[in-house]
Design a protein around this motif. Structure first.
Motif, PDB file in Angstrom:
ATOM      1  N   LEU A 119     104.337  16.632  77.917  1.00  0.00           N
ATOM      2  CA  LEU A 119     103.718  17.487  78.938  1.00  0.00           C
ATOM      3  C   LEU A 119     104.734  18.487  79.487  1.00  0.00           C
ATOM      4  N   LYS A 120     105.942  17.981  79.773  1.00  0.00           N
ATOM      5  CA  LYS A 120     106.980  18.886  80.289  1.00  0.00           C
ATOM      6  C   LYS A 120     107.303  19.980  79.272  1.00  0.00           C
ATOM      7  N   GLU A 121     107.330  19.599  78.004  1.00  0.00           N
ATOM      8  CA  GLU A 121     107.621  20.561  76.950  1.00  0.00           C
ATOM      9  C   GLU A 121     106.558  21.662  76.936  1.00  0.00           C
ATOM     10  N   GLU A 122     105.306  21.241  77.117  1.00  0.00           N
ATOM     11  CA  GLU A 122     104.189  22.200  77.120  1.00  0.00           C
ATOM     12  C   GLU A 122     104.340  23.186  78.299  1.00  0.00           C
ATOM     13  N   ILE A 123     104.741  22.666  79.440  1.00  0.00           N
ATOM     14  CA  ILE A 123     104.907  23.541  80.618  1.00  0.00           C
ATOM     15  C   ILE A 123     106.108  24.474  80.419  1.00  0.00           C
ATOM     16  N   ARG A 124     107.169  23.930  79.818  1.00  0.00           N
ATOM     17  CA  ARG A 124     108.337  24.789  79.540  1.00  0.00           C
ATOM     18  C   ARG A 124     107.946  25.925  78.605  1.00  0.00           C
ATOM     19  N   GLU A 125     107.111  25.626  77.625  1.00  0.00           N
ATOM     20  CA  GLU A 125     106.641  26.642  76.676  1.00  0.00           C
ATOM     21  C   GLU A 125     105.877  27.731  77.438  1.00  0.00           C
ATOM     22  N   LEU A 126     105.050  27.282  78.381  1.00  0.00           N
ATOM     23  CA  LEU A 126     104.286  28.231  79.204  1.00  0.00           C
ATOM     24  C   LEU A 126     105.238  29.183  79.948  1.00  0.00           C
ATOM     25  N   LEU A 127     106.320  28.609  80.489  1.00  0.00           N
ATOM     26  CA  LEU A 127     107.289  29.427  81.230  1.00  0.00           C
ATOM     27  C   LEU A 127     107.964  30.441  80.306  1.00  0.00           C
ATOM     28  N   GLU A 128     108.297  29.983  79.093  1.00  0.00           N
ATOM     29  CA  GLU A 128     108.977  30.902  78.166  1.00  0.00           C
ATOM     30  C   GLU A 128     108.049  32.023  77.702  1.00  0.00           C
ATOM     31  N   VAL A 129     106.777  31.683  77.473  1.00  0.00           N
ATOM     32  CA  VAL A 129     105.814  32.717  77.064  1.00  0.00           C
ATOM     33  C   VAL A 129     105.647  33.742  78.193  1.00  0.00           C
ATOM     34  N   LYS A 130     105.608  33.264  79.428  1.00  0.00           N
ATOM     35  CA  LYS A 130     105.484  34.182  80.575  1.00  0.00           C
ATOM     36  C   LYS A 130     106.698  35.100  80.670  1.00  0.00           C
ATOM     37  N   GLU A 131     107.865  34.537  80.345  1.00  0.00           N
ATOM     38  CA  GLU A 131     109.088  35.332  80.397  1.00  0.00           C
ATOM     39  C   GLU A 131     109.029  36.469  79.368  1.00  0.00           C
ATOM     40  N   ILE A 132     108.491  36.153  78.191  1.00  0.00           N
ATOM     41  CA  ILE A 132     108.336  37.190  77.154  1.00  0.00           C
ATOM     42  C   ILE A 132     107.302  38.218  77.627  1.00  0.00           C
ATOM     43  N   GLU A 133     106.211  37.723  78.196  1.00  0.00           N
ATOM     44  CA  GLU A 133     105.122  38.613  78.652  1.00  0.00           C
ATOM     45  C   GLU A 133     105.627  39.616  79.687  1.00  0.00           C
ATOM     46  N   ALA A 134     106.595  39.182  80.489  1.00  0.00           N
ATOM     47  CA  ALA A 134     107.144  40.068  81.528  1.00  0.00           C
ATOM     48  C   ALA A 134     107.840  41.290  80.914  1.00  0.00           C
ATOM     49  N   LYS A 135     108.213  41.183  79.625  1.00  0.00           N
ATOM     50  CA  LYS A 135     108.894  42.307  78.959  1.00  0.00           C
ATOM     51  C   LYS A 135     107.904  43.270  78.330  1.00  0.00           C
ATOM     52  N   LEU A 136     106.624  42.899  78.301  1.00  0.00           N
ATOM     53  CA  LEU A 136     105.593  43.764  77.698  1.00  0.00           C
ATOM     54  C   LEU A 136     104.908  44.596  78.780  1.00  0.00           C
ATOM     55  N   PRO A 137     104.249  45.697  78.371  1.00  0.00           N
ATOM     56  CA  PRO A 137     103.709  46.632  79.375  1.00  0.00           C
ATOM     57  C   PRO A 137     102.568  46.097  80.244  1.00  0.00           C
ATOM     58  N   GLY A 138     101.877  45.050  79.813  1.00  0.00           N
ATOM     59  CA  GLY A 138     100.797  44.489  80.629  1.00  0.00           C
ATOM     60  C   GLY A 138      99.501  45.285  80.579  1.00  0.00           C
ATOM     61  N   LEU A 139      99.328  46.089  79.522  1.00  0.00           N
ATOM     62  CA  LEU A 139      98.117  46.929  79.437  1.00  0.00           C
ATOM     63  C   LEU A 139      96.932  46.190  78.804  1.00  0.00           C
ATOM     64  N   ASP A 140      97.199  45.136  78.057  1.00  0.00           N
ATOM     65  CA  ASP A 140      96.145  44.398  77.340  1.00  0.00           C
ATOM     66  C   ASP A 140      95.264  45.355  76.515  1.00  0.00           C
TER      67      ASP A 140
END
Ligand code: SF4
Length: 237
Positions: free
Chosen positions: A134-155
Motif C-alpha cells: 500500500l505504501k509503495e502504491e502511495i509513493r508511486e502516486l506521489l512520484e507521478v504527481k511530481e512528474i505531472e507538475a513538470k507538464l503544462p496541465g492543459l489536458d
C-alpha cells in the motif's frame, strides 16, 4: 495547478480505517514527508458549542471563525466542504507532501477501500493487509504527481493521452519521457498568477512573448540578446 496529492481511506465503521491512517502517517512522517490529515465525520456534528463566543460570532454572520488558544488554532467554516475543496485550501497552510483523508468514499480522489465494502470510483486498491504494498502504491502516486507538475496541465490530448496525468503515468513506467509533450517542448513562457501556474496554449504564450520582447526592444538599456524575462505585477486595488 498542482496541489498536494490527496488519498482517501474509506470503509465501513470499525473496519480499521483509523488504524491504517495512523500507521501511514507515522511511517511517512518518519521518512520525512509533511502530512496533512482530514477526518470525515458523518452527521451534523459541530465542534462549536452553542452559546460560546465562537458560536455567537458565527450566529452574528461571520463566514469564517478562528478559535486560537495557546496550544492550537481551529478554523471553523460554517458549511460542508468537498474533500477536493479542502485539498485546495490546505495548500495555503503549508507545503504538504500528501493529504490523507479518512472517509469520503464518494470523493473523486485516489482511494483505498478497507474491509467489507463495495469499491467506489477512483479506488486504487482494496487493502488486503499488505501495508508495504500500500505504501509503495502511495509513493508511486506521489512520484507521478511530481512528474505531472513538470507538464503544462492543459489536458489537450496531443500526446495521445487524455490528460497530463496519463502521460505522467507513462513516463513513470518508463514508456515515454517529457519530450512527448509537444506543448511543453514548444513552450517558452511560464505564467503564474498568485503563485499558481496558468496553463497557456501556444497562441497566448507566443502573444505574451512577442508583446514583451517587442516592448523591451524599444526600451533603452535592455540587452539585445534576451535569455530570460521576469515580470511581477501586484494588484493592491
Ligand atoms: S500534450 Fe502535454 S499538455 Fe497536452 S495532455 Fe499531453 S502532457 Fe498534457
Amino acid at each position: 495547478m498542482i496541489k498536494p496529492p490527496v488519498v482517501a481511506i474509506y470503509g465501513a465503521s470499525d473496519s480499521g480505517k483509523t488504524e491504517l491512517v495512523v500507521n501511514l502517517v507515522k511511517d511517512f512522517v518518519e521518512e520525512g514527508l509533511k502530512i496533512c490529515t482530514v477526518k470525515h465525520s458523518p452527521g451534523e456534528f459541530s465542534l462549536d458549542v452553542e452559546g460560546k463566543d465562537t458560536w455567537r460570532h458565527r450566529e452574528a454572520g461571520s463566514r469564517l471563525t478562528v478559535l486560537a488558544t495557546e496550544v492550537e488554532t481551529a478554523f471553523l467554516v460554517p458549511e460542508k466542504m468537498k474533500l477536493e475543496e479542502i485539498g485546495e485550501i490546505v495548500d495555503g497552510f503549508g507545503d504538504y507532501d500528501l493529504v490523507i483523508a479518512e472517509g469520503y468514499k464518494g470523493a473523486e480522489v485516489p482511494k483505498i477501500a478497507v474491509g467489507e465494502i463495495e469499491p467506489r470510483c477512483c479506488t486504487l486498491r482494496v487493502y488486503d493487509g499488505d501495508f508495504d504494498a500500500l505504501k509503495e502504491e502511495i509513493r508511486e502516486l506521489l512520484e507521478v504527481k511530481e512528474i505531472e507538475a513538470k507538464l503544462p496541465g492543459l489536458d489537450c490530448g496531443r500526446c495521445g493521452y487524455d490528460s497530463c496525468n496519463g502521460l505522467s503515468l507513462a513516463i513513470y513506467n518508463g514508456e515515454k519521457d517529457l519530450s512527448h509533450c509537444e506543448v511543453r517542448e514548444q513552450r517558452t513562457v511560464n505564467l503564474e498568477v498568485n503563485g499558481e501556474r496558468v496553463p497557456l496554449e501556444n497562441f497566448p504564450a507566443s502573444f505574451v512573448e512577442g508583446g514583451l520582447k517587442g516592448m523591451l526592444g524599444a526600451l533603452k538599456g535592455v540587452d539585445e540578446e534576451i535569455d530570460r524575462i521576469s515580470l511581477e505585477i501586484w494588484d493592491d486595488s
